[in-house]
Design a protein around this motif. Structure first.
Motif, PDB file in Angstrom:
ATOM      1  N   ARG A   1      -2.204  -3.970   0.092  1.00 32.11           N
ATOM      2  CA  ARG A   1      -3.074  -3.258  -0.851  1.00 32.11           C
ATOM      3  C   ARG A   1      -3.954  -4.316  -1.517  1.00 32.11           C
ATOM      4  O   ARG A   1      -3.476  -5.372  -1.919  1.00 32.11           O
ATOM      5  CB  ARG A   1      -2.249  -2.517  -1.897  1.00 32.11           C
ATOM      6  CG  ARG A   1      -3.103  -1.845  -2.962  1.00 32.11           C
ATOM      7  CD  ARG A   1      -2.238  -1.162  -4.004  1.00 32.11           C
ATOM      8  NE  ARG A   1      -2.138   0.263  -3.783  1.00 32.11           N
ATOM      9  CZ  ARG A   1      -1.000   0.954  -3.760  1.00 32.11           C
ATOM     10  NH1 ARG A   1       0.152   0.332  -3.899  1.00 32.11           N
ATOM     11  NH2 ARG A   1      -0.997   2.252  -3.570  1.00 32.11           N
ATOM     12  N   SER A   2      -5.231  -4.013  -1.651  1.00 30.07           N
ATOM     13  CA  SER A   2      -6.166  -4.993  -2.194  1.00 30.07           C
ATOM     14  C   SER A   2      -6.148  -4.989  -3.717  1.00 30.07           C
ATOM     15  O   SER A   2      -5.766  -4.007  -4.363  1.00 30.07           O
ATOM     16  CB  SER A   2      -7.584  -4.693  -1.709  1.00 30.07           C
ATOM     17  OG  SER A   2      -8.068  -3.505  -2.319  1.00 30.07           O
TER      18      SER A   2
ATOM     19  N   GLU B   1      -8.301  -2.145  -5.049  1.00 28.07           N
ATOM     20  CA  GLU B   1      -7.646  -0.833  -5.118  1.00 28.07           C
ATOM     21  C   GLU B   1      -6.711  -0.753  -6.315  1.00 28.07           C
ATOM     22  O   GLU B   1      -6.677   0.260  -7.035  1.00 28.07           O
ATOM     23  CB  GLU B   1      -6.879  -0.548  -3.824  1.00 28.07           C
ATOM     24  CG  GLU B   1      -6.236   0.836  -3.798  1.00 28.07           C
ATOM     25  CD  GLU B   1      -5.404   1.081  -2.568  1.00 28.07           C
ATOM     26  OE1 GLU B   1      -4.562   2.013  -2.601  1.00 28.07           O
ATOM     27  OE2 GLU B   1      -5.577   0.350  -1.569  1.00 28.07           O
TER      28      GLU B   1
ATOM     29  N   GLY C   1       0.773  -1.223   0.000  1.00 29.05           N
ATOM     30  CA  GLY C   1       0.000   0.000   0.000  1.00 29.05           C
ATOM     31  C   GLY C   1       0.802   1.269   0.000  1.00 29.05           C
ATOM     32  O   GLY C   1       0.295   2.335  -0.361  1.00 29.05           O
TER      33      GLY C   1
ATOM     34  N   SER D   1      -4.349  -9.287  -4.414  1.00 29.63           N
ATOM     35  CA  SER D   1      -4.218  -8.690  -3.084  1.00 29.63           C
ATOM     36  C   SER D   1      -3.012  -9.255  -2.358  1.00 29.63           C
ATOM     37  O   SER D   1      -2.646 -10.428  -2.529  1.00 29.63           O
ATOM     38  CB  SER D   1      -5.472  -8.979  -2.249  1.00 29.63           C
ATOM     39  OG  SER D   1      -6.629  -8.409  -2.816  1.00 29.63           O
TER      40      SER D   1
END
Length: 422
Positions: free
Chosen positions: A346-347, A350, A317, A339
């Protein structure tokens, strides 16, 4: 009553992950105190020490230094981070990964020292670094090669004075800790330099601050494109040629008389997992910032495939996902977002949002890199190729998935299963 120490490597690593309130805590005061208690600052760690800092290219340069030194008959120790699959990858002694017992002995030495007086709290990385340095000191090699984890000046590795300091590249990464000012990042990375000792600058586009630090210290500067350059008569090692030239220059400055045949042998045989590593149709690279992604795009562009180029992307992320996507987009036909887990995760959703904002085609969203690999593998055509990138975690998990699904006897070094690296 004293707490019983762990007896296995996995238990030690779990303990270290929970021991310090934050994962990254830059500064040398705590580390230097424990290093002093361990006797690491009293004697030379090795016959010669080369420390390597930089945003990208550190791992390649360390691998090249190790291969070249061993080809010249030197005993070696290398310390790198992070690892792809096994923690043992971080410490190599004479070309072989350290065994669990060696690592545990190092952790025990650190624990004894940090409690010998006022207790000192250390991060996972700091304990790992001090433990590795202690293990190296127990059998001092001809050459120790140390890779900086983050930054340079305040990194735990910098408690050791190098005989030769190498700065490979400077770009934006770890912005939360190093900021976004390239001149300031350059000063931090140049913090590994020492007065009067050679400084090797491994890029022609370093910020001016790197050379300014060297000159202020009176450190002789050996810059790529000025003091040295790549010799095209040497074998292409399959790693960045700037890094290969830099390794040759640094080794020479460490007092090694380079022999042409030994250099050719080392450059022909060097291998670094996770850096433009090909496994059949799959290319795996740990690149996780725009600078590294640009290099990957250039390599793929230089050898266009006949089918699609698909990207399996999973990133932490705190990394610049839009910048990485923008750098790779010109050479990628479709994306699978995956992910990652953990506090910096961070997925896939996203990542997919970032991709779609740039007009990129998202083929699938997966819960993990392994699941992404499985989804892709069932849909690949014979002429397709897959770029796996974005994080050490991403590449490590996909490498494990590939190994578990390989044909009997097949490995990533099977020539029958490898695409020629572009």
């Amino acid at each position: 009553m004293n707490e019983a120490l762990p007896t296995t490597l996995d238990a030690w690593l779990a303990r270290l992950e929970a021991a310090h309130p934050v994962g990254i805590d830059l500064g040398l005061e705590r580390v230097a105190e424990v290093a002093r208690r361990m006797g690491l600052l009293a004697d030379r760690l090795a016959g010669r020490v080369i420390t390597v800092a930089g945003t990208n290219g550190k791992g390649s340069t360390v691998a090249l230094l190790e291969a070249l030194a061993r080809a010249h008959g030197l005993t070696t120790a290398t310390y790198t981070s992070p690892h792809l699959i096994r923690y043992n990858e971080r410490l190599r002694l004479d070309g072989a990964e350290a065994d669990d017992a060696t690592l545990i002995a190092g952790f025990e030495a650190v624990e004894t020292a940090r409690l010998a007086g006022d207790p000192v709290s250390l991060t996972y990385f700091e304990v790992g670094t001090l433990g590795a340095l202690w293990a190296i000191s127990q059998r001092p090699p001809d050459l120790a090669i140390l890779e900086v984890g983050l930054g340079g000046r305040l990194d735990a590795v910098n408690v050791i004075d190098p005989d030769v300091a190498v700065v490979t590249t400077v770009a934006q990464d770890h912005a939360a800790f190093l900021g976004t000012d390239l001149e300031q990042i350059g000063r931090e990375k140049a913090g590994i330099m020492r007065p009067g000792r050679p400084a090797v600058l491994g890029s022609t586009t370093l910020p001016a601050s790197v050379r300014e630090v060297a000159e202020a210290l009176g450190a002789p500067v050996y810059a790529l494109g000025e003091a040295y350059a790549w010799d095209p008569t040497l074998p292409d090692p399959g790693l960045p040629l700037d890094n290969a030239a830099t390794a040759l220059q640094a080794l020479s400055l460490a007092g090694v008389t380079l022999e042409a045949e030994a250099c050719r042998r080392a450059l022909s045989e060097v291998c670094l997992p996770g850096r433009m590593q090909w496994w059949g149709q799959w290319c795996l690279d740990v690149g996780h910032n725009p600078h590294a992604a640009g290099y990957l795009a250039d390599r793929l562009r230089a050898s266009p495939g006949c089918g699609r180029t698909l990207a399996l992307l999973a990133m932490l992320g705190d990394k610049d996902a839009p910048g990485v996507i923008a750098a790779l987009a010109p050479v990628v036909d479709g994306w699978v977002a995956a992910s990652l887990t953990g506090e910096r995760a961070r997925s896939a959703d996203e990542l997919a949002e970032h991709l779609e904002e740039q007009g990129e085609r998202v083929l699938h969203r997966a819960a993990s890199p392994g699941q992404a690999a499985a989804w892709l593998a069932s849909r690949l055509e014979a002429e397709d190729r897959v770029l796996v990138c974005g994080s050490f975690f991403t590449v490590g998990e996909v490498l494990q998935w590939l190994a578990s699904h390989a044909r009997p006897g097949q490995t990533d070094t099977d020539e029958s299963s490898r695409e020629v690296a572009p």
